[in-house]
Scaffold this motif. Structure first.
Motif: not given
Lengths: 347, 631
Positions: B342-345, B348-356, B380-381, B540-547
């Motif tokens: 999730k950290k990589a997502l 890479q996907v949210q330009n760092g602007l989200a919380v795993p 964990t991963f 369901v699996i939560a991936l990240y919470y976008p800021n």
């Protein structure tokens, strides 16, 4: 001045005028019949096309909203989807004949009304854009052909072709960034959105206000579409330049300008006229990206929003409108061409 | 002759441009945002502004919000878009409003409330002294009329029908008492998303379904009054001087609609608008480095997650769809969870602007309700652990590295459904494909248009794994309800509103308990248990919470209070706190017509230039014609 061979063939003998008018009427009627048939086919196609789209519209509309099967049934009844297909089709055709295009799900308002609201801004944008594009294209095309191979020819043809190949969306955004937002030493001279601001003035100043908003969207549209007028005008004038009557006119010792303006250009205009009419139909739909970039409240934007919904009634309505516009403009082009070009009449 | 003409044209064009530049020397300093609300939006020359300083008087305090959406309807019974419901929150009163600090329900039009011992009767006391913007008092009768209208009129159900589904009767025994009887206990009674409308205005409306509510000024009881609406262009709101909390500190709030987020960004940078919200990471990053702008980056109210097909069934319990049988096994779903970095997502996907995501589908912004997986519970991963789980469960790897079902047969080859034309989901799919391949699961990406996507992942269950996401309200009941057995569709694939086709006795029991639990602390605990169940069962699996990403101009906006107050949302949150607390930067007024004067001068110059050019051309032509005639 009126002795060029082209002018001779153009003017029909006086005693045949009535016949020509009758033949024009007959021709127009045939074309009108064809257009009506085409519009009928569009109506049929619209109905079935939008039913071929996968997915149940009611489910799409109620996405993210918890609904009971009863509520869905109600919605389906409201949208007339619970009736047999034949009945739905008949109802659709009858309603379309009354210009009732259904009710938008998102806006809860008649589609015809929504379209009516958006036609003005689109016509303003497309109309102005097209007028400028035609004027510019024809003027540059004429000059380019007259001195073909020259610097002006190479430059204007190259520019036009480049602009034509640029994606409209990208060009629009670029102009917006540079001339609306301002970039480096270039000041942001134009508004970044829409047709009017909150504190738009009244009266004649309102026109200036809208004109100010119109500049960039119009410029984008012109940049993208004027190439075709330039190219058509250029090539058809090049054809004319090789004709004997032009040589004759020159041999008479007429000024170069006059040979061009009064002899060659009128004859070279014909294909451009057809193109203008045909384009009007298409450009109504083609202004989509320009309207999207500049948040111009026209039909293109309405269509984009409807797709996002998806709002089928609005999609159907705008789709039909664009199709009908293309058919009507094609028919008009045929008739006008018929009037302008005697060769078509005799054929 | 022609050459002379061309020269004249060039000269006049040059002159007009020079004249325009002379008139507008300040134009080059446009990014200072001093555009004001001039007629044509042209920036005023600083010198002119300075010359106005001899007679300073307060300018109308206006704040302009750029919204990347336009209003669907001004009628609060019909409006469903975010921008419309926001504007209605600012212009109409509600029974309660989330507290600006804790997000717990706090008094609004209802001063206080109590519940009966059987938890079925709610009695609200309507605020004394609250008035409609036309001067009439707000009464319990207005609220009762509003609720009854939604309960009895199908058209009025459009926006908020589900909220009153559990209502039995709503009455107003007197002007200050509102009594709502419900069929079953309902803990979310203090979060009703329903704007109260004035009965004396609305009872005369013949058909709610076609009523546009565009008579201005509109009658409301919120901090702002809608005074003007240009369809697809803007909505103009004025501060409500008789608002019971006191009038807002600004005079006007303009909401202007941008269709294109890039243009909205440009508008903010230039100063056409003062504030924009709901930015995507690239737009947010594009605002960096501008000294006039504040980049507002806070925890968001949204969760992005994967939904599985855990052996979909209808509400009646019959299997539907064609989900991969391996996904019925919670161990497979958990193994997939272990395989995702999730950290990589986020990077890479949210330009760092989200919380795993280290919890469930309620984002950490809702501190009170958020449940975090800790210790042994945390997934964990760990691809090795994923492989171990799958080996242990009997999904053996074949020669090609792809696993098969226990006892041979079907390979673990699955579809991953995403939306067409969404670059973020595309990127996500690429990462998932690689990670799952590492643990022996092959996925292929299927791009579906939103209509088909909704149907397949929510109705007919023709999917294996799909992308999903939800914005969560201060009361998370609705988002949790999307995982109830009853939310699964009927046999014909209709209704419900399930996010996962999940149907779990324990989850169900917890849901019913929290619904009837009016003790806040106990209810919070039950809701955390529900999240834990979702996390461990993994439908369901939560991936990240976008800021939450926003931007505003500090040369125009002095302060805004977010919701919640410490590190919250400005635009798009619940309640009216941010727009109510808005303070504009005080600036001396411009002499009347100064800005417009510039615009008019430019316009007149432009028109004059065009006329001059046309005149010269005509002249040249005429002279040439006479020359021809002479020939």
């Amino acid at each position: 001045m009126s002795t060029s061979p082209a002018e001779l063939t153009k003017a029909p003998p006086k005693d045949d005028r009535g016949g020509a008018r009758r033949s024009l009427a007959r021709y127009a009627l045939v074309k009108l019949g064809g257009a009506l048939l085409g519009i009928g086919l569009v109506v049929v196609a619209t109905f079935f096309l939008f039913r071929l789209i996968p997915g149940d519209p009611t489910i799409a509309y109620t996405r993210d909203v918890p609904v009971t099967p009863e509520q869905l049934a109600l919605l389906r009844r409201q949208m007339g989807l619970d009736r047999p297909l034949g009945e739905q089709f008949l109802d659709f055709v009858l309603r379309t004949l009354r210009l009732d295009l259904g009710t938008s799900y998102e806006y809860r308002r008649p589609v015809a009304e929504l379209i009516g609201e958006r036609v003005g801004p689109t016509l303003l944008l497309v109309g102005t854009g097209l007028a400028v594009a035609v004027g510019l294209g024809m003027w540059q095309g004429t000059r380019a052909a007259w001195r073909h191979g020259g610097r002006f020819d190479r430059f204007s043809t190259g520019t036009a072709l480049t602009l034509w190949s640029v994606p409209t969306f990208w060009l629009g955004l670029l102009l917006l960034m540079v001339f609306a937002a301002g970039m480096g030493p270039i000041p942001g001279l134009f508004p970044t959105r829409g047709m009017e601001d909150v504190d738009a003035p009244d009266g004649p100043l309102y026109l200036l206000h809208v004109a100010h908003h119109l500049v960039l969207p119009c410029l984008t549209l012109v940049a993208v579409v004027y190439a075709q007028y330039l190219l058509v005008m250029r090539s058809s004038l090049l054809d004319e330049i090789g004709q004997d009557y032009v040589t004759t006119a020159r041999a008479k010792g007429l000024r170069d300008d006059d040979v061009r303006r009064r002899h060659a250009v009128p004859n070279a205009l014909l294909p451009t006229v057809t193109l203008v009419f045909m384009q009007i139909g298409f450009v109504v739909g083609g202004a989509v990206s320009v309207e999207f970039v500049y948040s111009w409240p026209g039909l293109g934007l309405l269509f984009v929003e409807a797709i996002r919904g998806p709002d089928y009634a609005v999609m159907q309505g705008t789709f039909m409108l664009v199709c009908v516009a293309v058919i009507v403009m094609n028919t008009l082009a045929d008739v006008v061409y018929h009037v302008l070009d005697p060769r078509v009449r005799s054929a | 002759m022609l050459k002379t003409g061309a020269r004249l044209v060039a000269l006049s064009l040059g002159l007009s441009m020079a004249l325009a530049t002379a008139v507008l020397p300040g134009a080059h300093a446009s990014s200072s945002g001093a555009s004001g609300s001039g007629v044509i939006g042209l920036p005023a020359h600083p010198a002119l502004r300075a010359s106005a300083a001899w007679a300073p008087q307060p300018e109308k305090r206006i704040v302009r919000l750029g919204a990347t959406q336009s209003m669907d309807s001004m009628n609060p019974f019909l409006a469903v878009r975010l921008i419309s419901t926001s504007i209605h929150r600012w212009t109409y009163g509600y029974l309660t409003v989330p507290d600006s600090k804790t997000l717990k329900p706090s008094p609004d039009l209802a001063e206080s409330w109590k519940t009966s011992p059987d938890k079925l009767t709610w009695t609200f006391t309507i605020r004394a002294g609250a008035t409609w913007s036309d001067g009439k008092p707000v009464t319990a009768g207005d609220a009762a009329w509003t609720f009854n209208k939604i309960m009895t009129d199908d058209a009025a159900k459009t926006a908020n029908g589900p909220a009153v589904e559990n209502f039995d009767t709503v009455t107003a025994p007197d002007d200050r008492t509102l009594v709502i009887k419900t069929k079953k206990p309902q803990a979310s009674m203090l979060e009703l998303p329903i704007p109260i409308v004035p009965k004396h205005v609305w009872e005369g409306v013949p058909d709610i379904g076609t009523f546009e509510n565009e008579t201005y000024p509109a009658v409301g009881s919120g901090p702002y009054i809608a005074v003007e609406h240009s369809k697809n262009n803007y909505v103009k709101l004025k501060a409500n001087p008789s608002y019971w909390r006191g009038a807002p500190a600004i005079d006007e709030l303009h909401v202007v609609f941008y269709e294109n987020p890039e243009a909205a960004n440009a508008g903010l940078k230039k100063g056409d608008v003062d504030w924009i919200g709901r930015l995507a990471p690239p737009q947010f990053q594009a605002l960096a480095g501008d000294p006039n702008l504040v980049q507002w980056n806070t925890p968001g109210r949204r969760a992005s997650y994967l939904q599985f097909n855990p052996g979909a069934e209808t509400a009646g319990g019959e299997p539907i769809g064609d989900g991969h049988p391996a996904l019925k096994d919670a161990r497979v779903r958990r193994a997939i969870h272990h395989a995702i970095d999730k950290k990589a997502l986020v990077e890479q996907v949210q330009n760092g602007l989200a919380v795993p995501a280290d919890g469930s589908i309620i984002p950490p912004m809702y501190q009170e309700f958020f449940w975090r997986a800790e210790g042994d519970k945390a997934v964990t991963f760990d691809p090795a652990e994923a492989n171990r789980l799958l080996d242990e469960a009997g999904y053996a790897k074949g020669a090609d590295g792809i696993r098969t079902m226990p006892g041979g047969g079907r390979k673990l080859e699955m579809r991953f459904s995403i939306h067409t034309e969404d670059p973020v989901e595309d990127k996500l799919a690429q990462f998932l494909t690689g990670w799952l391949r590492d643990v022996g699961i092959q996925i292929t990406t299927r791009k579906l248009d939103s209509n088909k996507f909704t149907e397949e992942t929510g109705g007919t269950a023709l999917y294996d794994i799909a992308i999903s996401g939800w914005s969560v309200n201060p009361d998370p009941e609705e988002i949790l309800a999307t995982h109830l057995c009853s939310r699964r569709p009927t046999a014909s694939g209709e209704g419900g509103g399930t996010e996962s086709f999940f149907c779990d006795d324990k989850f169900e029991k917890l849901y019913q308990e929290q619904l009837a639990e009016l003790d806040r602390a106990k209810r919070v605990d039950l809701i955390k248990q529900m999240q834990e169940r979702l996390y461990t069962e993994a439908p369901v699996i939560a991936l990240y919470y976008p800021n939450n990403l926003e931007g505003y101009r500090k040369d125009r906006i002095a302060s805004i209070t977010p919701i919640p107050e410490d590190k919250g949302i400005l635009y798009g949150g619940s309640g009216y706190w941010p727009v109510y607390s808005l303070r504009a930067v005080e600036r001396p007024a411009a002499p009347a017509g100064e800005d417009s004067g510039n615009g008019v001068v430019l316009a007149v110059t432009a028109v004059a230039a065009v006329v001059a050019v046309a005149g010269i051309l005509l002249l040249v032509r005429r002279r040439r014609t006479t020359a021809d005639d002479r020939e």
